[in-house]
Motif scaffolding. Sequence first.
Motif, mmCIF file in Angstrom:
data_model
loop_
_atom_site.group_PDB
_atom_site.id
_atom_site.type_symbol
_atom_site.label_atom_id
_atom_site.label_comp_id
_atom_site.label_asym_id
_atom_site.label_seq_id
_atom_site.Cartn_x
_atom_site.Cartn_y
_atom_site.Cartn_z
ATOM 1 N N UNK A 50 0.818 -1.226 0.000
ATOM 2 C CA UNK A 50 0.000 0.000 0.000
ATOM 3 C C UNK A 50 0.848 1.271 0.000
ATOM 4 N N UNK A 51 0.532 2.196 -0.889
ATOM 5 C CA UNK A 51 1.266 3.455 -1.001
ATOM 6 C C UNK A 51 1.089 4.331 0.236
ATOM 7 N N UNK A 52 0.042 4.054 1.022
ATOM 8 C CA UNK A 52 -0.189 4.891 2.217
ATOM 9 C C UNK A 52 0.753 4.550 3.367
ATOM 10 N N UNK A 53 1.408 3.409 3.308
ATOM 11 C CA UNK A 53 2.353 3.050 4.374
ATOM 12 C C UNK A 53 3.513 4.039 4.375
ATOM 13 N N UNK A 54 4.121 4.260 5.533
ATOM 14 C CA UNK A 54 5.328 5.093 5.549
ATOM 15 C C UNK A 54 6.401 4.460 4.651
ATOM 16 N N UNK A 55 7.250 5.296 4.056
ATOM 17 C CA UNK A 55 8.277 4.826 3.129
ATOM 18 C C UNK A 55 9.120 3.716 3.753
ATOM 19 N N UNK A 56 9.497 3.874 4.995
ATOM 20 C CA UNK A 56 10.324 2.861 5.674
ATOM 21 C C UNK A 56 9.645 1.490 5.670
ATOM 22 N N UNK A 57 8.347 1.468 5.926
ATOM 23 C CA UNK A 57 7.600 0.198 5.935
ATOM 24 C C UNK A 57 7.464 -0.367 4.520
#
Length: 190
Positions: free
Chosen positions: A73-80
């Motif tokens: 999912x694009x909504x996850x933080x970049x790190x995740x």
Amino acid sequence: MAPDDRRRMIVRAVLPLVVEHGRGVTTAQIARAAGIGEGTIFRVFQDKDELFDACVEAALDPAEALEMIGEIPAELPLEKRLAEAAEAMNAHLQRMGAVMAATMKGRPRAAAEAARNRKSVTGDSRRESLEAMQRAVRELFVPDAARLRLPVDKAASLFLALLFTQSRQMPGSPTTDEVIDVFLHGSVLA
């Protein structure tokens, strides 16, 4: 079942056996794992070498990893997002390494190199597979493009390079979390 479907089914069933037994896997073991008769193997593969080559092609094919990365999912933080992509890529690289080591051991160098460079089942060459991986990883950076010091293409290439390097574990190698942390935040304290 169509011959191509039967080939894929046999290869999927045999991959774990190839990793475990290498080129010493027997046709009886292959048939049992695939739930078919031994003769069926040779109706779709000329010989065991052709079956091993098909296993290498399947192991080189990044389609499963690319699908997993595409579902992040694009909504996850970049790190995740990067952690999930790293998990998918590391699983692909480990499987690829295990199959390559098991099938190439004891094979003449020229035959091993030819098998590695052959087009995969999906028709993608090694370069095309790498480009597909880069495109998939690139998409993970797009939502954060404005925050990046590098263009998304460069960030994706660099991140993949770190993952590929990490797959060759050496004593004291960083964990995936450490690689992502240094990639995103650097190694110098502010």
